[in-house]
Scaffold this motif. Structure first.
Motif, PDB file in Angstrom:
ATOM      1  N   UNK A  53      -0.447  -0.360   9.021  1.00 10.84           N
ATOM      2  CA  UNK A  53       0.364  -1.362   9.718  1.00 10.84           C
ATOM      3  C   UNK A  53       0.472  -2.642   8.901  1.00 10.84           C
ATOM      4  N   UNK A  54      -0.593  -2.990   8.184  1.00  8.89           N
ATOM      5  CA  UNK A  54      -0.598  -4.206   7.361  1.00  8.89           C
ATOM      6  C   UNK A  54      -0.061  -3.952   5.946  1.00  8.89           C
ATOM      7  N   UNK A  55       0.362  -2.723   5.670  1.00 11.67           N
ATOM      8  CA  UNK A  55       0.840  -2.328   4.341  1.00 11.67           C
ATOM      9  C   UNK A  55      -0.224  -2.618   3.280  1.00 11.67           C
ATOM     10  N   UNK A  56      -1.449  -2.139   3.586  1.00 11.52           N
ATOM     11  CA  UNK A  56      -2.581  -2.374   2.685  1.00 11.52           C
ATOM     12  C   UNK A  56      -3.193  -1.063   2.192  1.00 11.52           C
ATOM     13  N   UNK A  57      -2.340  -0.064   1.969  1.00  8.95           N
ATOM     14  CA  UNK A  57      -2.762   1.240   1.461  1.00  8.95           C
ATOM     15  C   UNK A  57      -3.587   1.987   2.494  1.00  8.95           C
ATOM     16  N   UNK A  58      -4.673   2.655   2.079  1.00  5.93           N
ATOM     17  CA  UNK A  58      -5.423   3.494   3.010  1.00  5.93           C
ATOM     18  C   UNK A  58      -6.925   3.312   2.849  1.00  5.93           C
ATOM     19  N   UNK A  59      -7.664   3.985   3.712  1.00  5.26           N
ATOM     20  CA  UNK A  59      -9.118   3.847   3.741  1.00  5.26           C
ATOM     21  C   UNK A  59      -9.757   4.290   2.425  1.00  5.26           C
ATOM     22  N   UNK A  60      -9.220   5.338   1.806  1.00  6.65           N
ATOM     23  CA  UNK A  60      -9.760   5.830   0.541  1.00  6.65           C
ATOM     24  C   UNK A  60      -9.595   4.836  -0.597  1.00  6.65           C
ATOM     25  N   UNK A  61      -8.570   4.021  -0.526  1.00  5.60           N
ATOM     26  CA  UNK A  61      -8.341   3.000  -1.548  1.00  5.60           C
ATOM     27  C   UNK A  61      -9.405   1.904  -1.457  1.00  5.60           C
ATOM     28  N   UNK A  77     -19.120  -0.259   9.892  1.00  7.68           N
ATOM     29  CA  UNK A  77     -18.992  -1.251   8.816  1.00  7.68           C
ATOM     30  C   UNK A  77     -17.590  -1.176   8.222  1.00  7.68           C
ATOM     31  N   UNK A  78     -17.101   0.037   8.029  1.00  7.15           N
ATOM     32  CA  UNK A  78     -15.739   0.222   7.506  1.00  7.15           C
ATOM     33  C   UNK A  78     -14.725  -0.396   8.461  1.00  7.15           C
ATOM     34  N   UNK A  79     -14.907  -0.188   9.762  1.00  8.68           N
ATOM     35  CA  UNK A  79     -13.998  -0.758  10.758  1.00  8.68           C
ATOM     36  C   UNK A  79     -14.039  -2.287  10.720  1.00  8.68           C
ATOM     37  N   UNK A  80     -15.224  -2.847  10.674  1.00  8.32           N
ATOM     38  CA  UNK A  80     -15.352  -4.309  10.627  1.00  8.32           C
ATOM     39  C   UNK A  80     -14.674  -4.871   9.376  1.00  8.32           C
ATOM     40  N   UNK A  81     -14.904  -4.244   8.239  1.00 10.97           N
ATOM     41  CA  UNK A  81     -14.292  -4.705   6.991  1.00 10.97           C
ATOM     42  C   UNK A  81     -12.775  -4.520   7.016  1.00 10.97           C
ATOM     43  N   UNK A  82     -12.293  -3.479   7.681  1.00 16.07           N
ATOM     44  CA  UNK A  82     -10.850  -3.263   7.805  1.00 16.07           C
ATOM     45  C   UNK A  82     -10.218  -4.379   8.629  1.00 16.07           C
ATOM     46  N   UNK A  83     -10.858  -4.760   9.727  1.00 13.74           N
ATOM     47  CA  UNK A  83     -10.371  -5.873  10.546  1.00 13.74           C
ATOM     48  C   UNK A  83     -10.340  -7.157   9.709  1.00 13.74           C
ATOM     49  N   UNK A  84     -11.368  -7.360   8.895  1.00 14.53           N
ATOM     50  CA  UNK A  84     -11.405  -8.536   8.011  1.00 14.53           C
ATOM     51  C   UNK A  84     -10.291  -8.469   6.962  1.00 14.53           C
ATOM     52  N   UNK A  85     -10.023  -7.268   6.432  1.00 18.30           N
ATOM     53  CA  UNK A  85      -8.956  -7.110   5.441  1.00 18.30           C
ATOM     54  C   UNK A  85      -7.590  -7.466   6.019  1.00 18.30           C
ATOM     55  N   UNK A  86      -7.275  -6.939   7.202  1.00 22.96           N
ATOM     56  CA  UNK A  86      -5.948  -7.233   7.767  1.00 22.96           C
ATOM     57  C   UNK A  86      -5.831  -8.714   8.146  1.00 22.96           C
ATOM     58  N   UNK A  87      -6.973  -9.328   8.470  1.00 20.06           N
ATOM     59  CA  UNK A  87      -6.971 -10.759   8.796  1.00 20.06           C
ATOM     60  C   UNK A  87      -6.596 -11.606   7.583  1.00 20.06           C
ATOM     61  N   UNK A  88      -6.869 -11.112   6.370  1.00 25.04           N
ATOM     62  CA  UNK A  88      -6.500 -11.875   5.164  1.00 25.04           C
ATOM     63  C   UNK A  88      -4.986 -11.999   5.030  1.00 25.04           C
ATOM     64  N   UNK A  89      -4.250 -11.122   5.712  1.00 25.56           N
ATOM     65  CA  UNK A  89      -2.790 -11.207   5.714  1.00 25.56           C
ATOM     66  C   UNK A  89      -2.278 -11.839   7.011  1.00 25.56           C
ATOM     67  N   UNK A  90      -3.197 -12.373   7.821  1.00 23.86           N
ATOM     68  CA  UNK A  90      -2.816 -13.069   9.042  1.00 23.86           C
ATOM     69  C   UNK A  90      -2.644 -12.181  10.255  1.00 23.86           C
ATOM     70  N   UNK A  91      -3.149 -10.956  10.218  1.00 21.49           N
ATOM     71  CA  UNK A  91      -2.975 -10.032  11.340  1.00 21.49           C
ATOM     72  C   UNK A  91      -4.237  -9.908  12.188  1.00 21.49           C
ATOM     73  N   UNK A  92      -4.008  -9.623  13.463  1.00 19.11           N
ATOM     74  CA  UNK A  92      -5.087  -9.294  14.391  1.00 19.11           C
ATOM     75  C   UNK A  92      -4.638  -8.081  15.202  1.00 19.11           C
TER      76      UNK A  92
END
Length: 168
Positions: free
Chosen positions: A63-71, A87-102
């Protein structure tokens, strides 16, 4: 801005591993044959192989156009070996937040013949909501079988599908 992403994951059922689904450990055993002890079953993977969380992370990243989990969490990395998918889920939420998404919401489906997932869904929702920092009502989880068809029907693996809505 509102965006939607889709995720899918599958892992093989194997002996001697714990079954992690939606951030919780679910008891899963094969009955003993004659005098042999019960055999514990789980999913084979580089991390804890939580197919539900993996599908959700792929949906969020897509959804954030940030590739995939394997990347972001490669299965060739020592750092991700045996990693708790929360941990992966928490870091994914943090990653999408860097683009301003929640997170807006998640809708996910687990495909498995056994074990029965429905009794565990409220705990999965609560666990993932705590990791994400959202209301459990934002996480819809459903479970189905494949009517004994395909690899999930033969109990060779478990699959999960997810869509996620994110908002800026």
């Amino acid at each position: 801005m509102t965006r939607i992403g889709f995720g899918y994951d599958v892992h093989r059922i194997v002996e001697g591993r714990e079954l992690w689904m939606g951030g919780i450990c679910i008891p899963f055993t094969r009955p003993s044959v004659s005098e042999e002890p019960e055999v514990h079953l789980g999913l084979l993977g580089h991390s804890d192989a939580d197919v539900l969380i993996h599908a959700i992370c792929d949906a969020l990243l897509g959804a954030a156009n940030m590739r995939d989990i394997g990347y972001h969490f490669p299965d060739t990395s020592d750092e991700t070996e045996g990693m708790d998918s929360k941990i992966i889920l928490k870091k994914t939420i943090e990653l999408i937040a860097t683009k301003g998404y929640r997170l807006g919401n998640i809708d996910a489906t687990i495909c498995a013949e056994k074990p029965k997932m429905n009794p565990h869904i409220p705990q999965m929702q609560q666990t993932m909501a705590e990791v994400i920092g959202c209301d459990p009502d934002q996480i819809s989880i459903k479970a189905t079988t494949t009517e004994r068809l395909g690899f999930t029907g033969r109990q060779e693996g478990i699959a999960a599908y997810a869509v996620a809505l994110i908002e800026a």
